[in-house]
Enzyme design. Structure first.
Site, PDB file in Angstrom:
ATOM      1  N   GLY A 189      14.322 -36.858 -20.694  1.00 38.12           N
ATOM      2  CA  GLY A 189      13.425 -37.467 -19.863  1.00 38.12           C
ATOM      3  C   GLY A 189      12.343 -38.506 -20.271  1.00 38.12           C
ATOM      4  NE  ARG A 245      -0.476 -29.170 -18.369  1.00 37.31           N
ATOM      5  CZ  ARG A 245      -0.286 -30.065 -17.551  1.00 37.31           C
ATOM      6  NH1 ARG A 245      -0.742 -30.386 -16.479  1.00 37.31           N
ATOM      7  NH2 ARG A 245       0.818 -31.106 -18.118  1.00 37.31           N
ATOM      8  CB  CYS A 282      -0.715 -37.965 -18.402  1.00 37.16           C
ATOM      9  SG  CYS A 282      -0.097 -37.799 -16.619  1.00 37.16           S
ATOM     10  CD  GLN A 325      -3.135 -40.419 -12.089  1.00 36.28           C
ATOM     11  OE1 GLN A 325      -3.883 -39.621 -11.422  1.00 36.28           O
ATOM     12  NE2 GLN A 325      -1.720 -39.599 -12.370  1.00 36.28           N
ATOM     13  CD  GLU A 383      -1.595 -36.298 -11.709  1.00 36.44           C
ATOM     14  OE1 GLU A 383      -0.830 -35.444 -11.438  1.00 36.44           O
ATOM     15  OE2 GLU A 383      -1.640 -36.852 -12.730  1.00 36.44           O
ATOM     16  CE  LYS A 441       0.037 -30.578 -11.476  1.00 38.01           C
ATOM     17  NZ  LYS A 441       1.034 -31.627 -11.838  1.00 38.01           N
ATOM     18  CG  HIS A 472      -2.386 -41.990 -16.033  1.00 39.04           C
ATOM     19  ND1 HIS A 472      -1.356 -43.229 -15.643  1.00 39.04           N
ATOM     20  CD2 HIS A 472      -1.875 -41.031 -15.963  1.00 39.04           C
ATOM     21  CE1 HIS A 472      -0.155 -42.258 -15.694  1.00 39.04           C
ATOM     22  NE2 HIS A 472      -0.731 -40.739 -15.520  1.00 39.04           N
ATOM     23  CG  ASN A 486       1.420 -42.666 -18.552  1.00 36.93           C
ATOM     24  OD1 ASN A 486       1.165 -43.694 -18.833  1.00 36.93           O
ATOM     25  ND2 ASN A 486       2.593 -42.182 -17.855  1.00 36.93           N
ATOM     26  CB  THR A 487       4.812 -41.104 -21.718  1.00 37.83           C
ATOM     27  OG1 THR A 487       4.960 -42.601 -22.331  1.00 37.83           O
ATOM     28  CG2 THR A 487       5.325 -41.219 -20.453  1.00 37.83           C
TER      29      THR A 487
HETATM   30  P1  NAP Z   1      11.668 -36.517 -16.207  1.00 37.01           P
HETATM   31  O1  NAP Z   1      11.825 -37.818 -16.784  1.00 37.01           O
HETATM   32  O2  NAP Z   1      12.129 -36.303 -14.804  1.00 37.01           O
HETATM   33  O3  NAP Z   1      12.473 -35.506 -16.995  1.00 37.01           O
HETATM   34  C1  NAP Z   1      12.606 -34.234 -16.783  1.00 37.01           C
HETATM   35  C2  NAP Z   1      13.649 -33.320 -17.955  1.00 37.01           C
HETATM   36  O4  NAP Z   1      13.891 -32.047 -17.429  1.00 37.01           O
HETATM   37  C3  NAP Z   1      14.865 -34.310 -18.221  1.00 37.01           C
HETATM   38  O5  NAP Z   1      15.299 -33.917 -19.503  1.00 37.01           O
HETATM   39  C4  NAP Z   1      15.829 -33.288 -17.228  1.00 37.01           C
HETATM   40  O6  NAP Z   1      17.183 -33.253 -17.691  1.00 37.01           O
HETATM   41  C5  NAP Z   1      15.181 -31.959 -17.400  1.00 37.01           C
HETATM   42  N1  NAP Z   1      15.471 -31.203 -16.136  1.00 37.01           N
HETATM   43  C6  NAP Z   1      15.383 -31.439 -14.999  1.00 37.01           C
HETATM   44  N2  NAP Z   1      15.932 -30.348 -14.276  1.00 37.01           N
HETATM   45  C7  NAP Z   1      16.487 -29.427 -15.127  1.00 37.01           C
HETATM   46  C8  NAP Z   1      16.966 -28.088 -14.957  1.00 37.01           C
HETATM   47  N3  NAP Z   1      17.211 -27.702 -13.817  1.00 37.01           N
HETATM   48  N4  NAP Z   1      17.224 -27.540 -16.083  1.00 37.01           N
HETATM   49  C9  NAP Z   1      17.032 -27.979 -17.247  1.00 37.01           C
HETATM   50  N5  NAP Z   1      16.490 -29.140 -17.535  1.00 37.01           N
HETATM   51  C10 NAP Z   1      15.997 -29.958 -16.422  1.00 37.01           C
HETATM   52  O7  NAP Z   1      10.159 -35.974 -16.487  1.00 37.01           O
HETATM   53  P2  NAP Z   1       8.762 -36.250 -17.531  1.00 37.01           P
HETATM   54  O8  NAP Z   1       8.073 -37.599 -16.725  1.00 37.01           O
HETATM   55  O9  NAP Z   1       9.609 -36.437 -18.724  1.00 37.01           O
HETATM   56  O10 NAP Z   1       8.313 -35.062 -17.464  1.00 37.01           O
HETATM   57  C11 NAP Z   1       8.633 -33.700 -18.095  1.00 37.01           C
HETATM   58  C12 NAP Z   1       7.287 -32.753 -17.863  1.00 37.01           C
HETATM   59  O11 NAP Z   1       5.960 -33.554 -18.735  1.00 37.01           O
HETATM   60  C13 NAP Z   1       7.020 -32.522 -16.474  1.00 37.01           C
HETATM   61  O12 NAP Z   1       6.862 -31.026 -16.301  1.00 37.01           O
HETATM   62  C14 NAP Z   1       5.762 -33.262 -16.337  1.00 37.01           C
HETATM   63  O13 NAP Z   1       5.064 -33.061 -15.293  1.00 37.01           O
HETATM   64  C15 NAP Z   1       5.170 -33.299 -17.654  1.00 37.01           C
HETATM   65  N6  NAP Z   1       4.266 -34.585 -17.815  1.00 37.01           N
HETATM   66  C16 NAP Z   1       4.751 -35.658 -17.716  1.00 37.01           C
HETATM   67  C17 NAP Z   1       3.870 -36.897 -18.033  1.00 37.01           C
HETATM   68  C18 NAP Z   1       4.173 -38.294 -17.890  1.00 37.01           C
HETATM   69  O14 NAP Z   1       3.427 -39.234 -17.986  1.00 37.01           O
HETATM   70  N7  NAP Z   1       5.656 -38.563 -17.551  1.00 37.01           N
HETATM   71  C19 NAP Z   1       2.586 -36.656 -18.598  1.00 37.01           C
HETATM   72  C20 NAP Z   1       2.136 -35.141 -18.946  1.00 37.01           C
HETATM   73  C21 NAP Z   1       3.149 -34.208 -18.470  1.00 37.01           C
HETATM   74  P3  NAP Z   1      18.267 -34.138 -17.280  1.00 37.01           P
HETATM   75  O15 NAP Z   1      18.152 -35.600 -17.798  1.00 37.01           O
HETATM   76  O16 NAP Z   1      19.649 -33.650 -17.791  1.00 37.01           O
HETATM   77  O17 NAP Z   1      18.325 -34.349 -15.738  1.00 37.01           O
END
Ligand code: NAP
Length: 349
Positions: free
Chosen positions: A13, A109, A148, A175, A201, A204, A241, A326-327
């Protein structure tokens, strides 16, 4: 020093890709085990992952096999960037099986025995894992980093809270789309638009700010002594953000006092020179139109909160703008810094 082998849940992801990139040259940790959904399991990382970062995919990652999210053969230290729909159960399963889970997801969290950490803000909260292990009877543990949007806000607030006491905080976020993961918000919804709603959001940001700035006593965190209200908006920006903040303080301060408190702020990660720690956790820009995503989002390799536009507020007392990546600071970099703090405290020996 032999590097510690680590695993990544959700490696394919947006945040997972940041982990891979930040770990490529990490002096302490090496990514050797990756996992994601059934869609990706059984494929090589290069085939499973739709790589979205400007930096090239680390060469060593290309041929790593993506596994199912099952404990057993994974290394002891696991970073989690799983979709929150599945993170809750999967992270628990790994901690039960003895893994140290350093998570980005929101699921655990706010649990009273789970540390929610920003190493510059509340490193003492890490001690909560002792209670967690005792209560839950597991050898592993779960440690989390904030949302984030919360990170940049709380980093900018902590020096002010310590020097002058916080009374009221009003924050309006703008954001980036990468905060919604990949593929995230549809183009037709966000192009030329501002969306004044991001599910869950605001709650949170408000809850997490209280836990992060709360005091740990006898294993429990008491809420911070201030009120906070958040308005969260999605804007057409790739990464970063931006937050417009108004505050009231409990004791007298001038604009210069605020700037001095931010400029001289240093904490444990800086003292210990942890590998991912920014030298200057808060950067103050004096130009009248900064911080801007375009110029400031990668300050200190994306690990700083960049503050500017400090002025008096006729409604509350002061107002300013803060920006963070954010990431990186809001996700993968935050989790890495948490793990570095844990290693420096002996939790990974
Ligand atoms: P993302 O791009 O949608 O990635 C999600 C990941 O989870 C992918 O590796 C996906 O795998 C996997 N996944 C989805 N469904 C699954 C399942 N049923 N079983 C196992 N793995 C599964 O999301 P992201 O932005 O990276 O966010 C990841 C987490 O970090 C989330 O909880 C989010 O709230 C948190 N977060 C994100 C940010 C941000 O800025 N993006 C900041 C802070 C926190 P596949 O590729 O195989 O589908």
């Amino acid at each position: 020093m032999k590097k510690l082998e680590v695993g990544i849940l959700g490696a394919t992801g947006m945040v997972g890709q940041r982990f891979m990139s930040l770990l490529e040259h990490h002096p302490w940790f090496e990514a050797v085990w990756l996992a994601a959904s059934d869609r990706s399991a059984g494929k090589k990382y290069a085939d499973a992952c739709n790589w979205r970062l400007r930096e090239a995919m680390p060469a060593a990652a290309r041929d790593l096999m993506v596994h199912e999210c099952k404990p057993g053969k994974a290394p002891q230290l696991i970073f989690s960037s799983l979709d929150s729909k599945v993170a809750g159960e999967v992270e628990k399963e790994f901690a039960q099986a003895g893994h140290v889970v350093v998570s980005n997801s929101s699921n655990h969290r706010m649990e009273p025995d789970v540390p929610l950490l920003i190493p510059e803000v509340n490193p003492d909260h890490l001690a909560m894992v002792r209670e967690q292990r005792k209560q839950r009877g597991w050898k592993g543990m779960i440690v989390t980093n904030p949302n984030c949007t919360t990170v940049g806000l709380v980093m900018s607030l902590v020096p002010l809270e310590r020097a002058f006491g916080l009374e009221k905080v009003l924050v309006t976020s703008m954001q980036a789309v990468s905060g919604a993961g990949y593929p995230g918000v549809p183009t037709l919804d966000i192009m030329g638009n501002v969306i004044p709603y991001i599910s869950g959001e605001e709650e949170k940001v408000e809850r997490e700010a209280h836990k992060l700035l709360g005091k740990l006593t006898d294993g429990h965190v008491a809420k911070g002594n201030f009120v906070v209200s958040a308005h969260c908006n999605r804007v057409f920006v790739e990464d970063g953000h931006t937050e417009a903040v108004s505050i009231s303080l409990r004791s007298q301060a001038s604009l210069e006092d605020l700037i001095e408190a931010w400029r001289k702020f240093r904490a444990l990660p800086q003292e210990r020179q942890l590998p991912t720690a920014p030298k200057h956790p808060i950067i103050v820009r004096e130009e009248r139109d900064r911080p801007q995503v375009k110029f400031d989002v990668n300050a200190e390799h994306g690990m700083a909160a960049v503050v500017g536009r400090v002025r008096t507020c006729p409604v509350l007392q002061f107002k300013y703008t803060t920006l963070s990546h954010n990431t990186i600071r809001g996700a993968a970099g935050a989790a890495l810094l948490n793990a570095e703090l844990m290693k420096s405290e002996g939790y990974l020996d």
